[in-house]
Motif scaffolding. Structure first.
Motif: not given
Length: 116
Positions: A59, A61-62, A66, A88, A92-93
């Motif tokens: 997360i 990294s996401a 973003a 985001a 993502t999660s």
């Protein structure tokens, strides 16, 4: 791998000096901070995903990805950046991992500090 998400621990943008330190509590986790300069604006990002280990690191990294996209948008405010970051991370999660976030913008031209 997680260390690649972090900027250099020390930098200077004109009169603004930024010093940071990162030390993980385990092999990998969900803590992240960053700074960047976009024109006359300096952005500060500080986030902490719930939990430790690979899920939190993914997360994070996401969030880094973003942030890179958000910073490329024109005239981004911290509030707008936080709205986009929230979307985001949540998507993502799939709503399973939360991430607290602080985003600030120092405008060197206007001499202002705004945050969300």
């Amino acid at each position: 791998v997680q260390e690649t998400l972090f900027p250099a621990p020390h930098t200077q943008f004109g009169p603004i000096e930024i010093i940071g330190h990162f030390e993980p509590a385990s092999e990998c986790g969900g803590d992240w901070w960053n700074y960047s300069r976009v024109g006359d604006k300096i952005f500060l990002w500080i986030g902490d995903a719930t939990g430790h280990g690979a899920p939190a690191a993914l997360i994070t990294s996401a969030a880094r990805a973003a942030a890179a996209v958000i910073e490329s948008l024109p005239d981004v405010s911290p509030g707008f950046a936080l709205t986009v970051m929230n979307r985001a991370i949540h998507q993502t999660s799939k709503g399973q991992i939360m991430m607290t976030f602080f985003i600030a913008c120092i405008d060197l031209d206007k001499k202002t500090f705004t945050y969300a």
